[in-house]
Design a protein around this motif. Structure first.
Motif, PDB file in Angstrom:
ATOM      1  N   ALA A 215       0.824  -1.205   0.000  1.00 31.50           N
ATOM      2  CA  ALA A 215       0.000   0.000   0.000  1.00 31.50           C
ATOM      3  C   ALA A 215       0.860   1.258   0.000  1.00 31.50           C
ATOM      4  O   ALA A 215       0.556   2.240  -0.684  1.00 31.50           O
ATOM      5  N   LEU A 216       1.953   1.237   0.754  1.00 34.71           N
ATOM      6  CA  LEU A 216       2.846   2.386   0.815  1.00 34.71           C
ATOM      7  C   LEU A 216       3.527   2.620  -0.533  1.00 34.71           C
ATOM      8  O   LEU A 216       3.561   3.749  -1.043  1.00 34.71           O
ATOM      9  N   ILE A 217       4.070   1.559  -1.123  1.00 38.45           N
ATOM     10  CA  ILE A 217       4.805   1.710  -2.380  1.00 38.45           C
ATOM     11  C   ILE A 217       3.879   2.164  -3.499  1.00 38.45           C
ATOM     12  O   ILE A 217       4.170   3.124  -4.233  1.00 38.45           O
TER      13      ILE A 217
ATOM     14  N   LEU B  48      19.840 -11.793  -8.815  1.00 39.39           N
ATOM     15  CA  LEU B  48      18.402 -12.053  -8.817  1.00 39.39           C
ATOM     16  C   LEU B  48      17.616 -10.817  -9.239  1.00 39.39           C
ATOM     17  O   LEU B  48      16.636 -10.924  -9.978  1.00 39.39           O
ATOM     18  N   ALA B  49      18.051  -9.668  -8.775  1.00 38.94           N
ATOM     19  CA  ALA B  49      17.361  -8.428  -9.175  1.00 38.94           C
ATOM     20  C   ALA B  49      17.407  -8.260 -10.691  1.00 38.94           C
ATOM     21  O   ALA B  49      16.396  -7.898 -11.326  1.00 38.94           O
ATOM     22  N   ARG B  50      18.563  -8.530 -11.285  1.00 37.57           N
ATOM     23  CA  ARG B  50      18.670  -8.420 -12.733  1.00 37.57           C
ATOM     24  C   ARG B  50      17.843  -9.509 -13.426  1.00 37.57           C
ATOM     25  O   ARG B  50      17.200  -9.255 -14.455  1.00 37.57           O
ATOM     26  N   ARG B  51      17.850 -10.700 -12.831  1.00 37.10           N
ATOM     27  CA  ARG B  51      17.121 -11.827 -13.442  1.00 37.10           C
ATOM     28  C   ARG B  51      15.623 -11.569 -13.493  1.00 37.10           C
ATOM     29  O   ARG B  51      14.953 -11.971 -14.448  1.00 37.10           O
ATOM     30  N   ILE B  52      15.081 -10.917 -12.471  1.00 38.89           N
ATOM     31  CA  ILE B  52      13.630 -10.700 -12.452  1.00 38.89           C
ATOM     32  C   ILE B  52      13.232  -9.420 -13.167  1.00 38.89           C
ATOM     33  O   ILE B  52      12.076  -9.004 -13.114  1.00 38.89           O
ATOM     34  N   GLY B  53      14.201  -8.780 -13.806  1.00 37.38           N
ATOM     35  CA  GLY B  53      13.847  -7.692 -14.697  1.00 37.38           C
ATOM     36  C   GLY B  53      14.055  -6.294 -14.183  1.00 37.38           C
ATOM     37  O   GLY B  53      13.595  -5.334 -14.808  1.00 37.38           O
ATOM     38  N   ILE B  54      14.768  -6.116 -13.059  1.00 39.04           N
ATOM     39  CA  ILE B  54      15.046  -4.764 -12.580  1.00 39.04           C
ATOM     40  C   ILE B  54      16.043  -4.113 -13.523  1.00 39.04           C
ATOM     41  O   ILE B  54      17.083  -4.690 -13.849  1.00 39.04           O
TER      42      ILE B  54
ATOM     43  N   MET C 115       3.766 -10.537  -7.155  1.00 43.41           N
ATOM     44  CA  MET C 115       3.459  -9.238  -6.561  1.00 43.41           C
ATOM     45  C   MET C 115       4.746  -8.531  -6.130  1.00 43.41           C
ATOM     46  O   MET C 115       4.914  -7.323  -6.342  1.00 43.41           O
ATOM     47  N   ARG C 116       5.672  -9.265  -5.540  1.00 45.57           N
ATOM     48  CA  ARG C 116       6.933  -8.660  -5.107  1.00 45.57           C
ATOM     49  C   ARG C 116       7.717  -8.134  -6.318  1.00 45.57           C
ATOM     50  O   ARG C 116       8.318  -7.055  -6.251  1.00 45.57           O
ATOM     51  N   ARG C 117       7.718  -8.892  -7.407  1.00 47.05           N
ATOM     52  CA  ARG C 117       8.412  -8.414  -8.607  1.00 47.05           C
ATOM     53  C   ARG C 117       7.774  -7.131  -9.128  1.00 47.05           C
ATOM     54  O   ARG C 117       8.453  -6.206  -9.582  1.00 47.05           O
ATOM     55  N   GLU C 118       6.435  -7.078  -9.093  1.00 49.95           N
ATOM     56  CA  GLU C 118       5.733  -5.880  -9.531  1.00 49.95           C
ATOM     57  C   GLU C 118       6.118  -4.679  -8.660  1.00 49.95           C
ATOM     58  O   GLU C 118       6.365  -3.573  -9.164  1.00 49.95           O
ATOM     59  N   LEU C 119       6.195  -4.891  -7.359  1.00 50.87           N
ATOM     60  CA  LEU C 119       6.554  -3.811  -6.448  1.00 50.87           C
ATOM     61  C   LEU C 119       8.016  -3.388  -6.627  1.00 50.87           C
ATOM     62  O   LEU C 119       8.330  -2.194  -6.612  1.00 50.87           O
ATOM     63  N   LEU C 120       8.907  -4.345  -6.809  1.00 51.89           N
ATOM     64  CA  LEU C 120      10.314  -4.017  -7.021  1.00 51.89           C
ATOM     65  C   LEU C 120      10.498  -3.181  -8.289  1.00 51.89           C
ATOM     66  O   LEU C 120      11.370  -2.313  -8.350  1.00 51.89           O
ATOM     67  N   GLY C 121       9.666  -3.468  -9.290  1.00 53.26           N
ATOM     68  CA  GLY C 121       9.738  -2.680 -10.509  1.00 53.26           C
ATOM     69  C   GLY C 121       9.352  -1.225 -10.303  1.00 53.26           C
ATOM     70  O   GLY C 121       9.704  -0.357 -11.109  1.00 53.26           O
ATOM     71  N   MET C 122       8.631  -0.923  -9.225  1.00 55.95           N
ATOM     72  CA  MET C 122       8.231   0.456  -8.934  1.00 55.95           C
ATOM     73  C   MET C 122       9.299   1.236  -8.170  1.00 55.95           C
ATOM     74  O   MET C 122       9.240   2.463  -8.104  1.00 55.95           O
ATOM     75  N   VAL C 123      10.250   0.515  -7.573  1.00 54.16           N
ATOM     76  CA  VAL C 123      11.303   1.168  -6.794  1.00 54.16           C
ATOM     77  C   VAL C 123      12.226   1.925  -7.743  1.00 54.16           C
ATOM     78  O   VAL C 123      12.663   1.394  -8.766  1.00 54.16           O
TER      79      VAL C 123
END
Length: 391
Positions: free
Chosen positions: A103-105, A156-162, A135-143
């Protein structure tokens, strides 16, 4: 497309419920710029360091911590979070740790507030095919800016598309310890008395490890006949039995409680208490951390104590008391792990070589004092966001 859809579905399920209007949460007093800070429970040391750095650089900064009472649910209450952000008008949100409060992000991003994440650690579960992972990947993409603690998390961050430009590997914000004090005049006198002899310290040794330390010192003497052991037992009542045990093995012992000196003939110096550990850490190029070999570790000292004073560190497999710090040292090739008494003897003998000791001690110093640098990197990203906001 299916993976992204899974993440959006997870977010919708997380945020679909709204609570009735609640009283407004109190905001920090003052008129300066406001930062929202959310720290996972294990990251309180990092939170304290970064907060102190921010407040030193910007004394007018107001920090609203989500752990404070009276705030909306940062995980699920999107509407309440939006109201809070509109009222607080933060210039950024700072997350510390692995938690991703949805909710915060989401609310911050929808309102154009940058989200910075530090102290992030990830494991393989982030790449799984599941609602939570999606959901976590979606949120990480918003950071907007992501600082990770280790190379595996970076991969892992690069692997999941950051995006590569968003993620940096900084290492962890290690807890900073002030060096233990010592009497400098006495240190100088003892250092001159040692005259370059190889010495090592066995710190806070429980009775269950006394034989292992004896064996290790005999191995050190075989490698370097002038080697000196500083021995600090956990129990002062063990001093006389220890003296007798070492002398039975042909060793010459001096006792600190009798004001005896470690002169040229002395091979073992027994200290009465740990009150002078700052002195022994400075004199001994190598330190074995007692309690880590047997698991009798109630009195085991913090591993950054010797590391920050330039002493190479040896430890056994029982590291639960300071597991995070030991992981940092081991991962940085900054400590020597020994599985048992024989390996302890081998390592102590091997570390009579100054070149090996220097490499290990240098890495240990870097790890034990590097937390300030990592905290400063995260602090700088927050201050950059403040500047971008024109505040």
């Amino acid at each position: 497309m299916a993976v992204a859809g899974l993440g959006r579905l997870g977010l919708w399920l997380q945020l679909r419920h709204e609570t009735p209007d609640q009283p407004d949460a109190p905001l920090p007093s003052g008129t300066g710029p406001l930062l929202i800070l959310a720290a996972s429970r294990p990251n309180h040391a990092a939170r304290a360091q970064i907060r102190a750095m921010l407040e030193k650089r910007r004394p007018d900064l107001r920090i609203l911590e989500t752990s404070a009472g009276g705030l909306p649910d940062q995980e699920t209450d999107r509407a309440a979070m939006r109201r809070l952000i509109r009222r607080a008008e933060p210039f950024a949100v700072l997350l510390l740790g692995t938690e991703l409060p949805a909710a915060l992000i989401v609310s911050a991003v929808e309102l154009g507030i940058p989200v910075i994440m530090g102290e992030a650690r990830f494991d393989r579960s982030e790449a799984r095919w599941s609602l939570r992972a999606g959901m976590r990947r979606e949120l990480l993409g918003m950071v907007s800016t992501l600082f990770v603690t280790d190379i595996d998390s970076h991969h892992l961050a690069r692997r999941i598309g950051i995006a590569p430009g968003k993620v940096s590997m900084t290492g962890p914000v290690a807890e900073i310890h002030d060096p233990l004090p010592c009497n400098e005049a006495e240190r100088s006198t003892l250092a001159e008395l040692l005259g370059g002899r190889h010495s090592w310290l066995a710190a806070c040794v429980p009775p269950s490890e006394e034989d292992a330390v004896l064996g290790a010192h005999l191995a050190a003497l075989h490698q370097s006949h002038r080697a000196l052991l500083f021995l600090v037992p956990t129990d002062p009542d063990r001093i006389i039995p220890l003296q007798e045990r070492f002398e039975q093995n042909g060793l010459i012992v001096a006792r600190r409680d009798l004001d005896e000196e470690p002169d040229e003939e002395v091979q073992v110096m027994i200290a009465e208490t740990n009150a002078e550990l700052g002195l022994w850490y400075r004199l001994a190029p190598v330190t074995y951390m007692g309690g880590t070999l047997s698991g009798d570790d109630e009195l085991t000292r913090h591993p950054f104590e010797p590391a920050a004073l330039g002493s190479a560190v040896i430890h056994g497999p029982f590291t639960r008391r300071f597991s995070t710090e030991w992981q940092q040292l081991d991962g940085g090739n900054a400590a020597r792990l020994v599985p048992g008494p024989e390996a302890l003897a081998d390592s102590v003998a091997e570390l009579t070589r100054p070149d090996l000791v220097a490499d290990l001690a240098g890495n240990a110093w870097t790890v034990s004092t590097g937390g300030a640098g990592v905290a400063m990197q995260i602090t700088s990203a927050v201050l950059d966001a403040l500047e971008d906001a024109g505040q």
